[in-house]
Scaffold this active site. Structure first.
Site, PDB file in Angstrom:
ATOM      1  N   GLU A 132      -5.360   3.938   6.032  1.00  0.00           N
ATOM      2  CA  GLU A 132      -4.995   3.755   4.624  1.00  0.00           C
ATOM      3  C   GLU A 132      -5.618   4.867   3.781  1.00  0.00           C
ATOM      4  O   GLU A 132      -5.055   5.310   2.781  1.00  0.00           O
ATOM      5  CB  GLU A 132      -5.494   2.383   4.139  1.00  0.00           C
ATOM      6  CG  GLU A 132      -5.053   2.051   2.729  1.00  0.00           C
ATOM      7  CD  GLU A 132      -5.975   1.085   2.011  1.00  0.00           C
ATOM      8  OE1 GLU A 132      -7.025   1.532   1.523  1.00  0.00           O
ATOM      9  OE2 GLU A 132      -5.628  -0.110   1.923  1.00  0.00           O
ATOM     10  N   SER A 157     -10.951  -0.764   2.825  1.00  0.00           N
ATOM     11  CA  SER A 157     -10.247  -0.885   4.110  1.00  0.00           C
ATOM     12  C   SER A 157      -9.865   0.515   4.591  1.00  0.00           C
ATOM     13  O   SER A 157      -9.177   1.234   3.871  1.00  0.00           O
ATOM     14  CB  SER A 157      -8.963  -1.699   3.951  1.00  0.00           C
ATOM     15  OG  SER A 157      -9.230  -2.983   3.461  1.00  0.00           O
ATOM     16  N   ARG A 184       0.834  -1.209   0.000  1.00  0.00           N
ATOM     17  CA  ARG A 184       0.000   0.000   0.000  1.00  0.00           C
ATOM     18  C   ARG A 184       0.875   1.268   0.000  1.00  0.00           C
ATOM     19  O   ARG A 184       0.576   2.252   0.679  1.00  0.00           O
ATOM     20  CB  ARG A 184      -0.928   0.049   1.229  1.00  0.00           C
ATOM     21  CG  ARG A 184      -1.997  -1.032   1.265  1.00  0.00           C
ATOM     22  CD  ARG A 184      -2.985  -0.858   0.129  1.00  0.00           C
ATOM     23  NE  ARG A 184      -4.123  -1.742   0.244  1.00  0.00           N
ATOM     24  CZ  ARG A 184      -4.164  -3.004  -0.208  1.00  0.00           C
ATOM     25  NH1 ARG A 184      -3.128  -3.527  -0.809  1.00  0.00           N
ATOM     26  NH2 ARG A 184      -5.264  -3.722  -0.075  1.00  0.00           N
TER      27      ARG A 184
END
Ligand code: FAD
Ligand code: EPU
Length: 339
Positions: free
Chosen positions: A335, A239, A165
């Site tokens: 995130e 998420s 990520r």
């Protein structure tokens, strides 16, 4: 001619469905507009935000600057001497349209990334990933416009410094460049990745013993629909937190107190914990807090049940971080981009 509008609502431009405004807003459909924008001086006049589909954004207030929404199209394929196929996509192409293009043309590599929301241009930014595959596995290079120098250049896979990520576009180049095109290297001869547990068991349930690209895409799509809320009906950004990656000695402390903790080896000696599991253990799964909450089938996903402000969602995320810290001694990292 640059068509910059004022006080533009961003409600349709973020999958949380948060009702905020941009002071100035420009949609870019052709990369030729970027040197023109640079020469106009508009880039030097206050804050800038590059926006794709807004599926990894949480707006907590109006944006008092210029939003540049990337809608550059185009999808082309080119055979290489070694039998691979290079597909070049404009940054504004919807990610899943690119995946469908690949799947329908029997080109392998993108099928595990089916149904991820957002645009092609954002895909390298957080090195999108799902079901055992990351963008970096099929990324060849991308074309980038530098907002500080007004120049275009190409970034190779190594230049992007992809991680879990993560990429250079989230670090030192954050907000400084616009990705205009991405080139993917796909395979004519399928090398399927069905290592992610749920894919194998779903293929088995369907009685498929020799899966093809389309089978994997179909199975991944079905698993995603069963777990994740559809942003067109329930606002969310997937998420909300990353899965925390911790050192071995830190893991030893967690597992001593919580032997059942869901975890995965990262291959570099560290351990990745399942944030959804940590959050669920703290009692948050499916909990409704005002207009917000966590998703009933996936505690890692924060949702807008209707009418939530970005600040409410942010406050809930802070409570969850605190609660996981208290229980497990592990710090969750968001995130989603907070604005
Ligand atoms: P935006 O949200 O608009 O922007 C994200 C970031 O990229 C921002 O920092 C923005 O400034 C920057 N950016 C956008 N476009 C450009 C550009 N052209 N040039 C430079 N910078 C740019 N992500 C995963 O990795 N895996 C998943 O499985 C996954 N599942 C999801 C499921 C749901 C239901 C939702 C809502 C989201 C999910 N996500 C997932 C997160 C999201 O889809 C990805 O992060 C996606 O790449 C964001 O694309 P976007 O176009 O909406 O980007
Ligand atoms: N889990 C729970 N409770 C929950 C959620 C998950 O116990 O509420 C457990 C599951 O049982 C499983 C483990 O956690 O054992 C992992 O769950 P899952 O397979 O659903 O994946 P995830 O780690 O929660 C990650 C990505 C997703 C991606 C999926 C599939 C991150 C931050 N998230 O989720 O990406 O789609 O794997 O590969 O890495 C996103 O980034 O927005 C996103 C949705």
């Amino acid at each position: 001619m640059l068509n910059i509008t004022e006080n533009q609502s961003l409600k349709q431009h973020n999958t949380f469905g948060i009702d905020v405004k941009a002071r100035r807003f420009l949609q870019v459909t052709d990369e030729a507009a970027l040197p023109e924008l640079f020469a106009s001086g508009a880039l030097a006049d206050g804050a800038l935000l590059i926006l794709g589909g807004g599926s990894n954004m949480l707006f907590t207030k109006d944006f008092e600057g210029l939003v540049i929404q990337i809608a550059i199209g185009g999808l082309e394929q080119q055979e290489t001497a070694d039998g691979d196929v290079l597909v070049t996509a404009g940054a504004g192409i919807v990610w899943n349209d690119f995946v469908q293009f690949a799947v329908n043309n029997d080109l392998a590599g993108a099928e595990n990334l089916s149904l991820i929301p957002g645009t092609v241009g954002a895909s390298p930014v957080q090195n999108i990933g799902a079901y055992g595959v990351e963008l970096k596995d099929i990324f060849e290079d991308c074309r980038v416009f530098n907002l500080e120098t007004g120049e275009f250049r190409e970034f190779s896979n190594a230049d992007c410094r992809f991680g879990y990520r993560d990429s250079i576009f989230k670090q030192e180049l954050k907000g400084k460049v616009i990705i205009t095109h991405v080139r993917f290297r796909l395979k004519r001869h399928a090398e399927l990745n069905i290592s992610y547990g749920a894919i194998g068991s779903e293929l088995e349930r369907r009685g498929i013993t020799d899966p093809g690209i389309k089978d994997v895409a179909a199975v991944v799509s079905e698993i995603r629909v069963s777990k994740l809320p559809d942003p067109s009906t329930i606002g969310n950004a997937g998420s909300f937190f990353k899965n925390p990656v911790i050192e071995k000695y830190e893991f030893a402390e967690v597992v001593a107190k919580h032997p059942e903790v869901v975890h995965f080896a990262t291959g570099d000696g560290r351990v990745k914990l399942a944030a959804g599991w940590l959050i669920e253990q703290c009692g948050w799964k499916g909990k409704v807090v005002g207009h917000t909450g966590t998703w009933k089938n996936q505690a890692l996903v924060l949702v807008n049940h209707g009418g939530a402000t970005g600040q409410e969602v942010y406050d809930l995320s802070s409570q969850i971080i605190e609660s996981v810290k208290q229980t497990f001694g592990v710090e969750l990292e968001r995130e989603v981009n907070i604005l």
